[in-house]
Scaffold this active site. Structure first.
Site, PDB file in Angstrom:
ATOM      1  N   HIS A  56     -45.718  21.052 -44.372  1.00 46.27           N
ATOM      2  CA  HIS A  56     -44.467  21.618 -43.850  1.00 46.27           C
ATOM      3  C   HIS A  56     -43.563  20.622 -43.131  1.00 46.27           C
ATOM      4  CE1 HIS A  56     -46.406  25.395 -44.756  1.00 46.27           C
ATOM      5  NE2 HIS A  56     -45.572  26.150 -44.112  1.00 46.27           N
TER       6      HIS A  56
ATOM      7  N   GLY B 254     -43.893  22.176 -49.811  1.00 44.76           N
ATOM      8  CA  GLY B 254     -44.640  23.396 -50.089  1.00 44.76           C
ATOM      9  C   GLY B 254     -43.951  24.640 -49.571  1.00 44.76           C
ATOM     10  N   HIS B 255     -43.216  24.491 -48.487  1.00 46.75           N
ATOM     11  CA  HIS B 255     -42.424  25.607 -47.962  1.00 46.75           C
ATOM     12  C   HIS B 255     -40.952  25.216 -47.973  1.00 46.75           C
ATOM     13  CE1 HIS B 255     -41.094  29.112 -45.974  1.00 46.75           C
ATOM     14  NE2 HIS B 255     -42.257  29.448 -45.473  1.00 46.75           N
TER      15      HIS B 255
ATOM     16  N   HIS C  19     -45.261  32.922 -52.968  1.00 53.01           N
ATOM     17  CA  HIS C  19     -45.067  33.291 -51.568  1.00 53.01           C
ATOM     18  C   HIS C  19     -43.619  33.773 -51.394  1.00 53.01           C
ATOM     19  CE1 HIS C  19     -44.338  32.430 -47.253  1.00 53.01           C
ATOM     20  NE2 HIS C  19     -45.633  32.661 -47.111  1.00 53.01           N
TER      21      HIS C  19
ATOM     22  N   GLU D  77     -49.173  36.570 -48.896  1.00 55.10           N
ATOM     23  CA  GLU D  77     -47.809  36.962 -48.485  1.00 55.10           C
ATOM     24  C   GLU D  77     -46.882  36.857 -49.688  1.00 55.10           C
ATOM     25  OE1 GLU D  77     -47.071  34.040 -45.275  1.00 55.10           O
ATOM     26  OE2 GLU D  77     -48.068  35.433 -43.919  1.00 55.10           O
TER      27      GLU D  77
ATOM     28  N   GLU E 102     -43.130  41.099 -45.416  1.00 55.75           N
ATOM     29  CA  GLU E 102     -42.985  40.266 -44.216  1.00 55.75           C
ATOM     30  C   GLU E 102     -41.546  40.321 -43.704  1.00 55.75           C
ATOM     31  OE1 GLU E 102     -44.435  36.256 -44.708  1.00 55.75           O
ATOM     32  OE2 GLU E 102     -43.351  35.571 -42.925  1.00 55.75           O
TER      33      GLU E 102
ATOM     34  N   CYS F  66     -39.877  38.064 -42.258  1.00 57.49           N
ATOM     35  CA  CYS F  66     -39.171  36.858 -42.710  1.00 57.49           C
ATOM     36  C   CYS F  66     -38.698  36.992 -44.154  1.00 57.49           C
ATOM     37  CB  CYS F  66     -40.087  35.631 -42.633  1.00 57.49           C
ATOM     38  SG  CYS F  66     -40.318  35.004 -40.965  1.00 57.49           S
TER      39      CYS F  66
ATOM     40  N   CYS G 257     -43.643  32.743 -37.295  1.00 60.32           N
ATOM     41  CA  CYS G 257     -42.380  32.587 -38.021  1.00 60.32           C
ATOM     42  C   CYS G 257     -41.410  33.737 -37.792  1.00 60.32           C
ATOM     43  CB  CYS G 257     -42.650  32.431 -39.519  1.00 60.32           C
ATOM     44  SG  CYS G 257     -43.736  33.685 -40.207  1.00 60.32           S
ATOM     45  N   CYS G 258     -41.918  34.957 -37.781  1.00 60.24           N
ATOM     46  CA  CYS G 258     -41.011  36.113 -37.802  1.00 60.24           C
ATOM     47  C   CYS G 258     -40.184  36.308 -36.525  1.00 60.24           C
ATOM     48  CB  CYS G 258     -41.781  37.390 -38.120  1.00 60.24           C
ATOM     49  SG  CYS G 258     -42.579  37.372 -39.756  1.00 60.24           S
TER      50      CYS G 258
END
Lengths: 629, 629
Positions: B148, B197-198, B254, B306, B321, B323, B389-390
């Site tokens: 990340h 990756g994200h 994801h 997720e 989620e 997010c 994260c959220c």
């Protein structure tokens, strides 16, 4: 009257001397399966699955880990997961049970070699876990929550008991007793609470007690159960540490762990008659069977944490781990041994055919970890997994399956699974009776039983009447009889002459099974079953309609048809239902209009046994079909 | 005609100069919200949520990680997850947007202090990631799949752009440009494939380009998108690396990662007009909106990973989620900016009210990570998460919400969200118009708009007609008019005089919403909606029946009623439906009998907005209610 010992050869759960068991085992080695359905599967398990899994233990490094711990491979790193020892132990258990059925030199030699590795890897204090053997010695027993040390010894012990019962050899049993003795010293009953994040050892210890007669192991099992709720596992509900086991009232947490724990409690009850624990197990079973079991016998609905869901949480895309269905069988079997209640037997049968068998490919070498009840074609079996619990769990269950075919009780002989076989069964009075069973299950409801007591002898024969059975007709010789029914069994009590024959004919109606109205996912949907089998529809059989569009009226008549060349030979079910005329471009969400039924057209529907799904080209599959409107 | 610049103050997605955008932003700082529904929420976000989240960043060590990287705390270990920097960056973004609305000294000072920390933690080469700053220097950029690093810089950059646009200060922008420059040097466009990756950085880079005018950042964004499918992420479908982005044809993996990636592609299309990429985004949007979006606008059905499920996989216990709903808004908003198509606007509104708002407690300080559509009472909000994260994602979205209320186009002014406010909007010709909007949403379908151009001026006003709207009546002054409808908007084109008023009255019928017949979980079930809100039933309002037993006939009339004291003031919906008379002891699975309808009794049913669920005593909740029979 024979003079043979009354001990069964290689019993699976040995309640022969359990004071609180109603039923006693007939050993794996007492039952020779010759069944059109099961014999090829057991042969394939021995000939394909068990050798392939040995190879997997080799290629993944799980066996090398033992060589490393034994000092044979200096400089070698550890391979795989910290619980990878258990893969090898489960393989050893499967191989052991297979030796009870078949004198297979290759397996025996391979097993002997593996046992020598176990011996060599064990240290002087009895400690054995290859993850901690070489470079993590200081970390031993520092993390009961995660690290599975007791779990692994549980599988070692189960393998050892199987090996001892199958072969009479104490070689592996000695390793297991030393390992359990190490744990007993470290987590002494009444003194140091000890229990593992993943139960397994508890059940194994009760069997070790049964195999050796040494009460230390029973005491240690009870202590491990009573260590729950003491905070050893941080009070985690997921790990069943949220309360004393004796105070637990609902099925929760990781499904396999929970059921292994409950099965161990049932084992203890068989030995001690502990009424409090017995009530707990009954309560948990009621929650499991009434609220948390899929129509397939699959359990553990949630993908997050491989866990049980809430009551009535039975979604299409259930996790239903293969190991959890096996654990379900372990629990149900122990409750059956205690009570002789056919509801537990039915649970074993359902989970076996529909919860475990789908876990195995037709080839015997590929496996499902999860067993969802619907799929779009992307869920396929694998030869192995990083977490490889399921494949060898299937192998050990199948290798021990002959041990689930019969039990005995003071009253006589109980058939538990309709599997064709020749057996020699010792009745509790020590006399021996030859039994020949042939049957058409799971395809046809025909059962023939030929009894050969050494001489005329009075006893009862218990024949299960599963919940799936329609009309049952029973003949003794040519005479139609109407035997008493008791808790899911027909009970035929008479003086049996050598050569007496019983013939039982069930009708096997195709059933459309609905779900309790509190199951949201079951609303206006049915699963199709026949006999012990749950069926599904696969896209392969439906060239003209998407399986997602198939609908039933709920009043269909299904026509069974044996298809010898399909999926190893299966009875398929056929009916004319409906297919929605679907407009794919319609909005995903739109106002519901009661007055406008969805347009449909007639559609031929073919269902195949769920256990056989995903053995053809990938495509959508459904167990549940929606009902019109 | 004014001489003011036409730049909006603190635009969120700044398409002011984007050649392929139809719509242009009105800034956060141009819109002063005074809305009965939203103002308390935005105030609470600023007064409760943002300070509480700063405190969480402090107590979890996320801020200390920056002090450690800056060398202020020798010997300090790293705290939290390897992506914990992003928590602080998201907080900084939320704080920045809030400064565009309100001159809050405390927030400004706290933010300035945090920005000084970021500066101090950044090294001379521009590298900034506190996980790798002190003792993992050699591991930098060695694991794009998991670690990340680019993701965190993406959030830094988004915060920097927000801070620059809100305050005009380049302090944080300079940090971000140095960090992005470091990445540009390490993963040079056309030379070294690089992508995370994200996803996150891709979207941020396009905004950085918009903020700075430096084309390097747009080139780097395109390069990162085009690096997909080159194996940088092991070809993983879950990480959207299974194919070139330009060849991707279905929504997968994801959910948040996928939607951030697609949103970045939409951003690039706004700048470059790339037709191939545009077609990809349209295709992915079609798959998302037709197959993979819950009635709430929640997306990402699966708890495992997720992730998105297959087409039509929309279970009750969806992951959804928070997010991912925010990411859904990001994507839909960009597509709206490109096209002016009200379907995207509707998606923004639905996800905002029903996908994001449920993520926040009434107090503003507790959060949902997952937003299932049914629950038994065990899913409750938390003040923070290990993977946090959220919470700050909600905070930054709410802080920027005024920037989603209007857009402009060459044709004139577009209302996008019916939120009461006073605004000053620069039309594309550079002239300024004052706008006063008051409305009864989400409770009543009344909208009043007062326009104050500096002088009489001809332009169009676009007023959304959401899919949920019933009859719409439009008045300009006292005159009822029948404006043209275009792609989900009423278009009022005229010469507007200062003080002209538009009044729009929608009926807001309660709708029972069904689902596409391929959605298994939607079979014979409806969700209840009114206006932009999806409703649910909670056990709290049903003393006499389990919510699992409630049933509808599908023809119910629902009576709305404003309950000022309930859940912060909500319109509840009431009807008389049915409750099953349930026998809890009935078997879980049993043959379906078509001729036997389930016994029911009348039951009063109360529905409350789904966004407000789980703010009272814990208990079962359902969004979907089954239809009889």
């Amino acid at each position: 009257m024979t003079t043979e010992t009354s001990s069964p050869h290689a019993p699976v759960v040995d309640t022969t001397r359990s004071p609180y068991a109603r039923l006693r085992p007939v050993g794996v080695g007492d039952v020779e399966v010759h069944d059109a359905f099961w014999q090829p599967r057991l042969d394939r398990n021995r000939e394909q699955t068990i050798p392939a899994q040995h190879e997997q233990c080799e290629t993944t490094g799980a066996l090398t880990n033992f060589r490393r711990a034994a000092g044979h491979t200096p400089g070698e790193p550890f391979h795989g997961m910290y619980y990878s020892d258990s893969d090898v132990y489960k393989w050893a258990e499967a191989a052991s049970w297979s030796l009870a059925s078949t004198d297979d030199r290759a397996v025996a030699e391979r097993l002997a070699e593996v046992i020598r590795l176990f011996e060599a890897a064990q240290d002087g204090e009895g400690y054995l876990n290859t993850y901690f053997s070489v470079d993590r010695v200081a970390e031993r027993w520092t993390d009961l929550v995660v690290r599975h040390e007791m779990y692994c010894i549980g599988h070692l012990t189960q393998a050892a008991v199987a090996h001892f019962r199958a072969t009479g050899s104490r070689a592996l049993l000695d390793v297991a007793e030393r390992a359990c003795g190490h744990i007993e010293a470290r987590f002494a009953p009444g003194d140091v609470p000890g229990t593992c994040g993943h139960p397994c050892l508890e059940m194994a210890l009760v069997e070790l007690y049964r195999a050796t007669g040494d009460e230390r192991w029973l005491r240690l099992a009870v202590w491990q159960l009573d260590s729950r709720g003491m905070g050893v596992l941080n009070g985690s509900e997921y790990l069943l540490d949220h309360a004393r086991l004796r105070d637990q009232s609902f099925v929760t947490g990781h499904a396999v762990r929970a059921l292994y724990l409950y099965a161990a409690a049932a084992d203890v009850v068989l030995e001690t008659g502990d009424e409090e624990l017995s009530a707990v197990v009954d309560r948990l079973w009621a929650d499991l069977s009434r609220h948390k079991t899929a129509v397939t016998g699959g359990v553990g609905a949630r993908w997050d944490g491989e866990a049980f869901g809430d009551a009535y949480e039975l979604p299409d895309r259930a996790y239903n781990e293969t190991c959890a269905a096996i654990a379900h069988i372990f629990l149900a079997w122990r409750l059956l041994l205690r009570t002789g209640d056919g509801a537990y037997r039915d649970a074993v049968e359902t989970a076996l055919y529909n919860g475990v068998l789908p876990g195995l490919s037709q080839s015997g070498t590929e496996f499902f970890y999860q067993n969802p009840l619907a799929d779009e074609g992307r869920h396929r079996r694998s030869p192995w997994f990083t977490c490889a619990c399921c494949p060898p769990n299937i192998a050990r269950l199948l290798a021990s399956l002959p041990g689930y075919v019969y039990t005995t009780s003071d009253e006589g002989l109980w058939v538990q699974l309709y599997v064709g076989n020749s057996a020699r069964v010792r009745l509790p009075d020590g006399s021996s009776v030859g039994v020949e069973l042939s049957c058409g299950l799971p395809w046809e409801g025909t059962v023939q039983l030929r009894l050969t007591p050494v001489e005329a002898r009075e006893f009862s024969v218990f024949l299960p009447v599963p919940a799936w059975a329609g009309e049952a007709t029973v003949r003794v010789g040519e005479e139609v009889v109407t035997p008493e029914r008791r808790s899911g069994y027909l009970v035929l009590t008479r003086t049996w002459q050598p050569g007496d024959e019983v013939r039982l004919d069930f009708t096997m109606p195709v059933r459309q099974i609905g779900t309790h109205p509190r199951v949201a996912a079951g609303h206006r949907r049915v699963a199709v079953t026949r006999g012990p089998l749950v069926y599904c529809v696969e896209q392969s059989d439906h060239a003209d309609a998407a399986v997602a569009d198939l609908r039933l009226a709920g009043e269909e008549t299904w026509r069974p048809e044996f298809a010898a060349d399909l999926l190893g030979g299966v009875v398929t079910l056929h009916t004319t239902g409906s297919a929605l005329k679907v407009d794919e471009d319609e909005p995903l969400h739109r106002p519901y209009v009661p007055a406008e039924p969805l347009p449909t057209r007639p559609a031929e529907i073919t269902a195949v046994p769920y256990y056989a799904w995903a053995n053809r080209e990938a495509g959508p599959m459904r167990v549940f079909l929606p009902l019109l409107p």
